[in-house]
Enzyme design. Structure first.
Site, PDB file in Angstrom:
ATOM      1  N   SER A  97       0.740  -1.405   0.052  1.00 15.95           N
ATOM      2  CA  SER A  97      -0.475   0.192  -0.283  1.00 15.95           C
ATOM      3  C   SER A  97       0.719   1.322   0.439  1.00 15.95           C
ATOM      4  O   SER A  97       1.703   1.569   1.434  1.00 15.95           O
ATOM      5  CB  SER A  97      -0.258   0.126   1.029  1.00 15.95           C
ATOM      6  OG  SER A  97      -1.905  -0.931   1.248  1.00 15.95           O
ATOM      7  N   LYS A 171      -7.260   1.817  -2.666  1.00 11.77           N
ATOM      8  CA  LYS A 171      -7.028   0.982  -1.171  1.00 11.77           C
ATOM      9  C   LYS A 171      -6.837   2.587  -0.694  1.00 11.77           C
ATOM     10  O   LYS A 171      -7.939   2.199   1.017  1.00 11.77           O
ATOM     11  CB  LYS A 171      -5.912   0.562  -1.855  1.00 11.77           C
ATOM     12  CG  LYS A 171      -5.464   0.294  -0.167  1.00 11.77           C
ATOM     13  CD  LYS A 171      -5.946  -0.638   0.541  1.00 11.77           C
ATOM     14  CE  LYS A 171      -4.855  -0.190   1.745  1.00 11.77           C
ATOM     15  NZ  LYS A 171      -3.922  -1.993   2.191  1.00 11.77           N
ATOM     16  N   LYS A 239      -0.604   6.273   8.185  1.00 15.12           N
ATOM     17  CA  LYS A 239      -0.064   6.033   6.667  1.00 15.12           C
ATOM     18  C   LYS A 239      -0.970   5.889   5.674  1.00 15.12           C
ATOM     19  O   LYS A 239      -0.830   6.925   5.225  1.00 15.12           O
ATOM     20  CB  LYS A 239       1.111   5.223   6.696  1.00 15.12           C
ATOM     21  CG  LYS A 239       1.727   5.052   5.191  1.00 15.12           C
ATOM     22  CD  LYS A 239       2.655   4.006   5.419  1.00 15.12           C
ATOM     23  CE  LYS A 239       1.164   2.765   4.520  1.00 15.12           C
ATOM     24  NZ  LYS A 239       1.453   1.468   3.793  1.00 15.12           N
TER      25      LYS A 239
END
Lengths: 294, 294
Positions: A97, A171, A239
């Protein structure tokens, strides 16, 4: 060209079971991991390579599953990196990711070197990796996605969501919705507790109606149990939310709820040990925000 | 004492099918509605009363299903109201969605008159009312809840969540989670669209992972279809979010996401026709907030 030989770089908590499932589906797999020992544990079913160049030398597809965009860039373009070592025309599939603009940059640079690229991050965690039920969000040329479909299906359920970078963007959409929904459930359960309701009964009854979600089911139970063992760490949720807010800003968008959740996770991550708690610990942040301590 | 004879006050979109299901379960039902004609449509299965006093005169339980707390107060304590007309010891069950403190006040005043009270708001909408699958959140004395259980089960799935007012508080928790989750899905789908993803594919793939929810499934589809026909109106969502924020403040709580969603719905409701759109039109507010118009 059919994909048969796979290099799998990054055999951590997620990568190891993914590599196992690929091998179990009949692909010929070579693995490599920066930290020694992790790859060796897979030696019963795959070839353990001596380095990146050895792993990718005869690979049709090169899969990466590492912590962040910088780690992918290093594996691709660092000294002795995969872009140089792979044969021309290899398909690079990054399942980490990372930020969408980094994925687009990788795709462009690999294209110049004669390679193809798919960004294909996943959702579903360690349990999904083991069960080969990962949600896989792919951004690519459609023909490359079609070629990779059987490989993806050995790990979970792939969906083509758009061109280069779109998988990573999807995502981020996933993580923005997850982060805000965890916040919504935290606020709901705290409100229930402070207004005379039994939070256990409230979670149970709400699961039958419009308020139900996977988050209410799983993370709501963690909140009731005050079980902050990850699962998904605050550090990783933060993040992704930072990347989501940055991607929104780059697209000219203001997303108030996503930004509020990002700020909550930022503050939670600065708490001693906070970054390593499960992301359902948003409730702890909310309690502290309200002057409540336990 | 067993509950056999029911007065049902308020036979609107929700109340009419609920009264039908109670009658179908074998209870003896008398209905009354302020607006003429609505109750008469039920005359094939229930007795249509000539007024509140007539409806409640021999009732074991008095159910109310009306728009807000003021309407319940009028039915209970207005001239010729149910509190005075009902026989002593009747069980008053308010299934409307109103503020918890008003429900507690009703319970106290009814108690002084020798009556019992359950606040039992529902989730599930018209479809749930018709299918007798409503989620019913009950705040009451436990013995009264036990007496009313068979009656509730003719309309859906009841859960005891706490004492007087707790049912209404649980409904506010439900609506706070619903409102914020609609906001989360709105932000996610707009981010998807503006970052090169196919929003249809993103919704589909996210439904397999942690981001899935009833809201992503139902309201997400409404957003993709730009179908703002209610369903649940912005006006009702705003009422519940105002009550949720007020209940939080009364409990000394600040709930940032719930407050942000409340503010969004306030602004959406001031738009011409905005109050009558489906609550999934949060996306329209978000687009306008970002200077996007369609």
């Amino acid at each position: 060209m059919e994909i048969a030989r796979i290099a799998f770089l990054g055999t951590g908590i997620m990568g190891a079971p993914m590599a196992r499932n690929i091998a179990a589906a009949g692909f010929d797999v070579a693995v490599w991991n920066r930290t020694g020992g992790k790859a060796e544990a897979l030696a019963d079913v795959v070839r353990v390579a001596t380095g990146v160049a050895d792993a990718v030398a005869d690979a049709d597809a090169v899969i990466t599953m590492v912590a962040d965009g910088g780690a992918v860039t290093d594996l691709y373009f660092g000294t002795g990196g995969a872009a140089e070592a792979a044969r021309r025309g290899a398909l690079f599939i990054d399942m980490s990711s990372i930020a969408p603009e980094i994925a687009r940059d990788h795709a462009a640079r690999l294209g110049e070197a004669g390679h193809a690229h798919i960004d294909a991050p996943v959702s579903g965690g360690e349990a999904g990796a083991i069960a080969a039920s990962l949600v896989i969000m792919a951004g690519a040329e459609e023909a490359d996605f079609a070629r990779a479909r059987p490989l993806f299906e050995s790990m979970g359920r792939p969906t083509f969501v758009g061109g280069h970078g779109a998988g990573q963007a999807a995502k981020l959409v996933n993580q923005a919705i997850v982060g805000v929904t965890i916040g919504a459930v935290s606020e709901g359960l705290l409100l229930a507790e402070k207004t005379g309701c039994d939070p256990v009964a409230v979670r149970e009854t709400l699961m039958g109606g419009f308020a139900t979600s996977r988050i209410l089911e799983l993370h709501g139970q963690r909140m009731l149990d005050r079980n902050w063992t990850p699962g998904g760490a605050v550090r990783m949720q933060l993040k992704d939310l930072e990347n989501a807010v940055a991607a929104a800003e780059a697209a000219g968008l203001t997303l108030p709820l996503t930004e509020a959740a990002r700020t909550a996770y930022r503050e939670l991550a600065t708490r001693p040990g906070g970054a390593e708690l499960d992301h359902s610990a948003y409730l702890v942040w909310l309690e502290e925000r309200n002057g409540l301590f336990r």
